[in-house]
Design a protein around this motif. Structure first.
Motif, PDB file in Angstrom:
ATOM      1  N   ALA A 132      31.358  70.425 104.460  1.00 41.74           N
ATOM      2  CA  ALA A 132      30.250  71.604 104.169  1.00 41.74           C
ATOM      3  C   ALA A 132      29.864  71.192 102.453  1.00 41.74           C
ATOM      4  O   ALA A 132      28.908  71.878 102.172  1.00 41.74           O
ATOM      5  CB  ALA A 132      30.970  72.898 104.121  1.00 41.74           C
ATOM      6  N   LEU A 133      30.602  70.285 101.992  1.00 41.55           N
ATOM      7  CA  LEU A 133      29.962  69.866 100.768  1.00 41.55           C
ATOM      8  C   LEU A 133      29.570  68.594 100.459  1.00 41.55           C
ATOM      9  O   LEU A 133      30.060  67.822  99.720  1.00 41.55           O
ATOM     10  CB  LEU A 133      31.129  70.286  99.666  1.00 41.55           C
ATOM     11  CG  LEU A 133      31.807  71.649  99.649  1.00 41.55           C
ATOM     12  CD1 LEU A 133      32.996  71.976  98.958  1.00 41.55           C
ATOM     13  CD2 LEU A 133      30.592  72.608  98.921  1.00 41.55           C
ATOM     14  N   GLY A 134      29.003  68.028 101.606  1.00 42.52           N
ATOM     15  CA  GLY A 134      28.611  66.806 101.623  1.00 42.52           C
ATOM     16  C   GLY A 134      27.384  66.463 102.493  1.00 42.52           C
ATOM     17  O   GLY A 134      26.357  67.582 102.684  1.00 42.52           O
ATOM     18  N   GLY A 135      26.991  65.299 102.905  1.00 45.75           N
ATOM     19  CA  GLY A 135      25.898  64.962 103.561  1.00 45.75           C
ATOM     20  C   GLY A 135      25.740  65.598 104.724  1.00 45.75           C
ATOM     21  O   GLY A 135      24.586  65.826 105.347  1.00 45.75           O
ATOM     22  N   GLY A 136      26.713  66.036 105.436  1.00 49.37           N
ATOM     23  CA  GLY A 136      26.617  66.655 106.652  1.00 49.37           C
ATOM     24  C   GLY A 136      25.966  67.924 106.576  1.00 49.37           C
ATOM     25  O   GLY A 136      25.109  68.633 107.516  1.00 49.37           O
ATOM     26  N   THR A 137      26.010  68.592 105.373  1.00 47.69           N
ATOM     27  CA  THR A 137      25.148  69.888 105.143  1.00 47.69           C
ATOM     28  C   THR A 137      23.549  69.452 105.236  1.00 47.69           C
ATOM     29  O   THR A 137      23.053  70.323 105.711  1.00 47.69           O
ATOM     30  CB  THR A 137      25.695  70.466 103.821  1.00 47.69           C
ATOM     31  OG1 THR A 137      26.941  70.216 103.487  1.00 47.69           O
ATOM     32  CG2 THR A 137      25.481  71.966 103.962  1.00 47.69           C
ATOM     33  N   SER A 138      23.494  68.487 104.599  1.00 48.07           N
ATOM     34  CA  SER A 138      22.061  68.023 104.618  1.00 48.07           C
ATOM     35  C   SER A 138      21.396  67.962 106.000  1.00 48.07           C
ATOM     36  O   SER A 138      20.555  68.729 106.252  1.00 48.07           O
ATOM     37  CB  SER A 138      21.691  66.801 103.867  1.00 48.07           C
ATOM     38  OG  SER A 138      22.142  67.029 102.637  1.00 48.07           O
ATOM     39  N   VAL A 139      22.169  67.125 106.767  1.00 53.67           N
ATOM     40  CA  VAL A 139      21.737  67.187 108.415  1.00 53.67           C
ATOM     41  C   VAL A 139      21.533  68.372 108.725  1.00 53.67           C
ATOM     42  O   VAL A 139      20.794  68.679 109.739  1.00 53.67           O
ATOM     43  CB  VAL A 139      22.636  65.841 109.042  1.00 53.67           C
ATOM     44  CG1 VAL A 139      21.884  65.846 110.177  1.00 53.67           C
ATOM     45  CG2 VAL A 139      22.628  64.716 108.133  1.00 53.67           C
ATOM     46  N   PHE A 140      22.953  69.255 108.808  1.00 55.28           N
ATOM     47  CA  PHE A 140      22.751  70.408 109.346  1.00 55.28           C
ATOM     48  C   PHE A 140      21.690  71.160 108.885  1.00 55.28           C
ATOM     49  O   PHE A 140      20.759  71.956 109.965  1.00 55.28           O
ATOM     50  CB  PHE A 140      24.243  71.271 108.895  1.00 55.28           C
ATOM     51  CG  PHE A 140      24.108  72.435 109.308  1.00 55.28           C
ATOM     52  CD1 PHE A 140      24.457  72.993 110.598  1.00 55.28           C
ATOM     53  CD2 PHE A 140      24.076  73.787 108.551  1.00 55.28           C
ATOM     54  CE1 PHE A 140      24.764  74.094 111.222  1.00 55.28           C
ATOM     55  CE2 PHE A 140      24.322  75.008 108.875  1.00 55.28           C
ATOM     56  CZ  PHE A 140      24.615  75.144 110.226  1.00 55.28           C
TER      57      PHE A 140
ATOM     58  N   GLU D 220      36.840  69.847 103.955  1.00 52.39           N
ATOM     59  CA  GLU D 220      36.651  71.136 104.592  1.00 52.39           C
ATOM     60  C   GLU D 220      36.718  71.229 105.855  1.00 52.39           C
ATOM     61  O   GLU D 220      37.431  72.106 106.356  1.00 52.39           O
ATOM     62  CB  GLU D 220      35.382  71.949 104.174  1.00 52.39           C
ATOM     63  CG  GLU D 220      34.958  71.767 102.861  1.00 52.39           C
ATOM     64  CD  GLU D 220      34.132  70.341 102.559  1.00 52.39           C
ATOM     65  OE1 GLU D 220      34.355  69.718 101.616  1.00 52.39           O
ATOM     66  OE2 GLU D 220      33.779  69.880 103.546  1.00 52.39           O
ATOM     67  N   SER D 221      36.304  70.248 106.708  1.00 51.80           N
ATOM     68  CA  SER D 221      36.064  70.404 108.153  1.00 51.80           C
ATOM     69  C   SER D 221      37.366  69.967 108.871  1.00 51.80           C
ATOM     70  O   SER D 221      37.356  70.206 110.126  1.00 51.80           O
ATOM     71  CB  SER D 221      34.822  69.891 108.531  1.00 51.80           C
ATOM     72  OG  SER D 221      34.919  68.393 108.222  1.00 51.80           O
ATOM     73  N   GLU D 222      38.105  69.400 108.131  1.00 52.83           N
ATOM     74  CA  GLU D 222      39.607  68.979 108.744  1.00 52.83           C
ATOM     75  C   GLU D 222      40.699  69.559 108.051  1.00 52.83           C
ATOM     76  O   GLU D 222      41.469  70.342 108.679  1.00 52.83           O
ATOM     77  CB  GLU D 222      39.803  67.497 108.622  1.00 52.83           C
ATOM     78  CG  GLU D 222      38.705  66.711 109.000  1.00 52.83           C
ATOM     79  CD  GLU D 222      38.884  65.315 108.474  1.00 52.83           C
ATOM     80  OE1 GLU D 222      39.590  64.952 107.788  1.00 52.83           O
ATOM     81  OE2 GLU D 222      37.522  64.620 108.257  1.00 52.83           O
TER      82      GLU D 222
END
Lengths: 382, 150, 191, 332
Positions: A132-140, D220-222
């Protein structure tokens, strides 16, 4: 599985860790009791049922005219698919015909729904792997941004954004409003362009490949044995798509490719779904080009509970939802309510494969595998 | 392998009743033969894909279990139906043949109380472990004052 | 993991670098796009004509009489059974003596609107129903009439919805099929 | 400390320390806002908006909120360790600014081993981190702490190697000397060596700060939030502030080592301003990296460190040494 459950949870070198029911990567409410050796998982027990809402009992108490709008709540991410499965089962028993325009509209909304659902899958999966505090959020957030456009389409078509009640026995409830076709075309163009952006963020990205290649391999034998369906089955090398193998709702009129990958790992599932995005957009364009004129329902608009009566009999209707085979098994006794209804949720079967593939991977892989399975717990627990 | 060939093969087995008509091959199997027929269907007819299994409560006539298995290459669907008979809740498990039957049978046990013999891990799956009764039985009373759910 | 390992030092360095450059290009590109956030309470959303929002009862514009005849069709069709109607028999027409709607359990499926023979119950283009008190979500007849006057009504009314789903026998009039967007006037009593 | 010889050195150190700490706390608070706004714009959002005009008062609101939050201590936690951990984590993170000269002569203590001091102190946060993970008596926190030890130990090496390149070029470990040595040409502008060293510095820095793609200990996700999963209120704020202080400290170090520190156009009293702007640029770069990548796994992080980054930085050091030898040979 039995051999897994026999492992002693209190072994001295082992750590039992609950992942869920409230966990950012549980995709809802899923509890995995992991037994760890270091970071390696040696056993898993999956606990589901936290979102059980008695859909099957409910269907026995609701009439055929009422339940379709409730059916959307089973798989709330792809509501159109489960609605369609229910009304198709009733139509099969009663042998109600469905006008061509209604069939095309059903195809259109189902393919739009597939794009919307896959967008949510891509976003949440990257959220799992990127945090949630990284690049994943951007894609999300990019995915959600594009998904909104499709929800806007549904909103102007049906009036609702998530749970539609679009289908009814004998046809659909809403015809397209003026300007919808153009809006739909613009949206499809936009999404197709943005898909390229996601791919340039993920495809061949060394970080992404490290997380997905060779992780969570499902062999084609295991996939069939467990009943895994949809993109997972196709990623395991089985070329099976209900839209192609058992066409329903005029799918035989459209041209599309069925992607197949043989690796069966997370990356293969990603590739399959990325192709499905584009194929769905292709089908939507074909529907918009060839939408026939005519009525949208073979039966008069619903006025009362007893209006739809289905003769005695039973049927199993299957729809290729975004997550795979959404099946509705309906037993009718001649009244206006089903005698028995069974949902075959695609996520339920897909999730059942987890205990077979999770032992042996690390904690970080569990979230990647969970995300690539793309479970929706409304459909698992029903 | 085609549906007709599957029908012919299955009707040779004594004890089975193959229903005619319909795209799916529906077979009524005596309870005790269920596991062996399932193994036959998987090996000979090639139905490797386990779609789902469930049960139906026929009130006085007792329970009936239904399992859908498919041959994805040749598009054959075989429906295995087994009437348990009034008052009987025992049924052989399909888990030794199809691993996918594990969760499906747990659900059927949860909802109908069918005791699957040979199931490795027959627990409730959707409802909590301390739940009373099996809700999808027709005899299970839904105790609510609200009219449509009575 | 096996794959990047086997690629060798320079191949892996190049792959990592290109991944970095491409991913950062996309995020950089989006830096200069306009945010999609809508500042909701200040800037109202644009609702489509068919928006399924709060439920309301309508009043006939000409006579000023309520449209509901208390026929209880909506009560029967409602899947979550949130509507309760009591009929009041009168000489010329019937009325609803009481009409309660439990909005907190409503699922906005629009079936009640669709079955209404007199276009009395409609949906409005609003979802501003946040409240800190559950009881305010239990709507009675007066509240429902007030909501109908307060918010813009959606396109869908019983007659329009049933016309749109016209059965094949009646040969649907083309404007009935294509009309939705044009005929977005607030629903009045046209029974 | 030129020009202040009238005062006792202790007093000077106290005053300047207070000034630096005060300025730093304000900077830290607003750096969070900068990151949130920047990330929001990258994701097509607007970010904090409601508190104050365009969300300008958001950091203050956050601080007040965290002050008022209840302090929860898990029943089974090791209370002493649990309560002490945020402080132990926070102090080294603030201490790294001690050796930072913000302008010629302006700083708490311009040590002649400034770079070494920075590197040594910044690695000490691992102690607090491990205490937090252990003391929480939480399985997620424990796994996170284990990962942290792995990661920080393996990334300190390439980080030091990358930081050594400017040190070698300047011939001094004193930060003000390094800054002075860049008056003519910033070290980042050194052909090939400078850029590669800067990239290695950024990568290792991201890892040392536990930010995506190397944030396996927070994950956070793990692991939900890893070692800080049980913390709330001010203790959480300490950890958060400490992390940001570390990031900003690394940014200042990067600006000092590669971007010429306070060098810039205009009068010399603008120096601290230039320095801060450069540090914020480095910070924005860190942020940009953070919001662009997926997290990778712990074994992959270690293999990148040992198999890729360490050889690369060692080669760089070798090349730097060769350059220095050639340059001094030419000079002689």
């Amino acid at each position: 599985m039995s051999e897994v459950r026999e492992i002693d949870y209190t072994g001295s070198e082992r750590l039992t860790m609950n992942m869920g029911p409230q966990h950012p990567s549980a995709h809802g409410v899923f509890r995995a009791i992991l037994t760890l050796e270091g970071e390696k998982i040696v056993a898993v027990d999956a606990v589901i049922g936290y979102l059980h809402r008695c859909h099957e009992k409910l269907a026995e108490t609701l009439a055929y005219v009422q339940y379709p709008s409730i059916a959307s709540k089973t798989d709330y991410v792809a509501a159109m698919a489960s609605e369609l499965a229910y009304v198709m089962a009733a139509e099969k028993i009663g042998q109600f015909e469905v006008p061509k325009r209604a069939q095309y509209l059903r195809v259109a909304v189902n393919e739009l729904q597939r794009v919307a659902s896959h967008l949510l899958w891509l976003g949440t999966w990257c959220l799992d792997m990127g945090g949630a505090l990284g690049g994943g959020t951007s894609v999300f957030l990019y995915c959600i941004r594009e998904r909104e456009q499709i929800l806007d389409l549904f909103e102007s078509l049906v009036g609702a954004r998530l749970l539609y009640g679009f289908h009814q026995v004998g046809g659909v409830r809403y015809d397209i409003p003026t300007g919808w076709v153009e809006q739909c075309r613009t949206t499809m163009d936009l999404i197709e362009q943005r898909l390229g952006e996601y791919e340039s963020m993920l495809h061949d990205n060394a970080f992404f490949e490290m997380r997905t290649r060779g992780i969570g391999v499902i062999s084609s034998q295991l996939a069939q044995d467990v009943g895994v369906c949809g993109p997972l089955l196709r990623a395991s090398g089985v070329k099976y798509d209900l839209r192609r193998n058992a066409p329903y709702s005029s799918y035989e009129d459209f041209e599309f490719a069925v992607p197949v990958e043989t690796e069966g790992d997370c990356h293969a599932r990603y590739r399959v779904r990325m192709v499905e995005f584009r194929e769905s957009i292709r089908i939507v364009r074909q529907v918009l080009d060839g939408l026939p004129e005519g009525p949208i329902s073979s039966r008069p608009g619903v006025k009362s509970l007893a209006q739809v009566k289905v003769p005695k009999g039973e049927a199993y209707a299957r729809v290729e939802g975004p997550r795979g085979e959404v099946g509705c098994y309906l037993v009718a006794d001649g009244t206006n309510k089903p005698y028995r209804m069974k949902w075959r949720g695609a996520s339920f079967s897909n999730l059942a494969v987890l205990p077979h593939i999770i032992p042996g991977v690390t904690v970080a892989d569990v979230v990647a595998i969970m995300g690539s399975v793309d479970p929706v717990f409304g459909e698992v627990d029903r | 392998m085609t549906s007709d060939r599957a029908r012919a093969l299955l009707s040779q087995i004594t004890g089975l009743t193959v229903a005619d008509g319909g795209p799916a091959v529906t077979v009524h199997v005596p309870t005790e033969q269920l596991a062996s027929v399932a193994a036959f269907v998987k090996e000979t007819i090639g139905c490797a894909f386990f779609a789902f299994s469930t049960a139906i409560d026929h009130k006085a006539d007792g329970l009936e279990t239904v399992a859908y298995v498919e041959n994805l290459d040749d598009n054959i669907t075989v429906v295995l139906r087994a009437k348990l008979g009034a008052g009987n809740i025992c049924c052989p498990s399909l888990v030794p043949v199809y691993r996918g039957a594990n969760w499906m049978e747990r659900e059927t046990y949860d909802m109908f109380g069918v005791q699957f013999e040979g199931h490795p891990d027959l627990r409730r799956i959707l409802l909590s472990d301390d739940w009373d009764g099996h809700p999808l039985l027709k005899s299970y009373a839904v105790d609510t004052p609200y009219p449509p759910y009575r | 993991m096996s794959n990047p390992k086997s690629r060798g030092f320079f191949r892996e360095a190049v792959a990592l670098t290109s991944a970095v450059v491409r991913a950062m290009r996309i995020t950089g590109l989006n830096l200069f796009r306009k945010p999609v956030t809508v500042h909701y309470p200040e800037k109202p959303r644009v609702y489509p004509d068919r928006y399924r929002g709060l439920l309301a009862l309508t009043i006939d514009k000409e006579t000023g009489e309520e449209n509901c005849i208390g026929c209880r069709l909506c009560e029967f069709i409602c899947p979550p059974a949130v509507i309760k109607v009591e009929m009041l028999k009168a000489e010329k027409r019937n009325y609803a003596k009481t009409f309660t709607l439990e909005l907190y359990a409503c699922e906005f499926c629009e079936l009640c609107v669709q079955v209404c023979p007199t276009d009395a119950i409609v949906m409005t283009k609003s979802f501003d129903m946040a409240t800190s008190d559950r009881r305010t979500m239990l709507l009675d007849k007066d509240r429902l009439h007030a909501i109908g006057l307060q918010y813009e009504n959606s396109w869908g009314t019983g007659n329009r919805l049933r016309d749109m789903q016209a059965p094949p026998k009646k040969v649907a009039a083309p404007e009935a099929v294509e009309a939705p967007k044009a005929a977005s006037a607030p629903a009045g009593g046209e029974a | 400390m030129t020009g202040t010889s009238a005062m006792s050195p202790l007093l000077v150190a106290l005053i300047s320390g207070g000034v630096v700490l005060g300025a730093l706390t304000g900077l830290l608070a607003y750096v969070t806002l900068l990151e949130r706004k920047f990330a929001a714009r990258m994701q097509s959002r607007v970010g904090p908006y409601r508190v104050g005009p365009h969300g300008l008062l958001q950091p203050i609101a956050d601080g007040v909120k965290l002050l008022l939050k209840e302090h929860l201590v898990p029943d089974a936690a090791d209370k002493g360790v649990f309560n002490l951990a945020p402080v132990i984590f926070f102090i080294p993170c603030m201490l790294i600014f001690a050796s930072m000269p913000f302008a010629p002569g302006l700083g708490v203590a311009d040590l002649n081993i400034g770079v070494l001091f920075f590197l040594a102190v910044s690695s000490m946060e691992i102690v607090g981190l491990f205490m937090a993970g252990w003391g929480s008596n939480n399985k997620y926190a424990l796994i996170s702490a284990m990962r942290a030890v792995n990661q920080i130990i393996s990334y300190d090496l390439p980080f030091v190697m990358a930081a050594l390149v400017p040190v070698m070029l300047a011939g001094s470990m004193k930060l003000s000397d390094i800054a002075t040595a860049q008056q003519g040409l910033w070290f980042i502008a050194y052909p090939v060596i400078g850029q590669l060293a800067f990239i290695a510095f950024i990568v290792a820095g991201v890892a040392a700060e536990n930010r995506t793609p190397f944030d396996i200990l927070e994950a956070e996700s793990e692991l939900i939030a890893g070692f800080r999963v049980e913390y709330s209120g001010m203790k959480f704020a300490f950890i958060q502030l400490g992390e940001y202080a570390h990031v900003i400290g690394t940014s200042f170090l990067g600006a000092a080592l590669f971007l010429g520190a306070w060098a810039g156009p205009g009068p010399s009293w603008l120096g601290p301003l230039w320095f801060t702007i450069k540090a914020l640029l480095v910070f924005v770069l860190f942020t940009w990296v953070r919001w662009s990548f997926l997290r990778i796994k712990v074994d992959q992080i270690l293999s990148i460190s040992w198999k890729l980054l360490l050889p690369l930085t060692l080669l760089l050091l070798l090349a730097t040494a060769v350059v220095i030898v050639i340059r001094s040979g030419a000079g002689v």
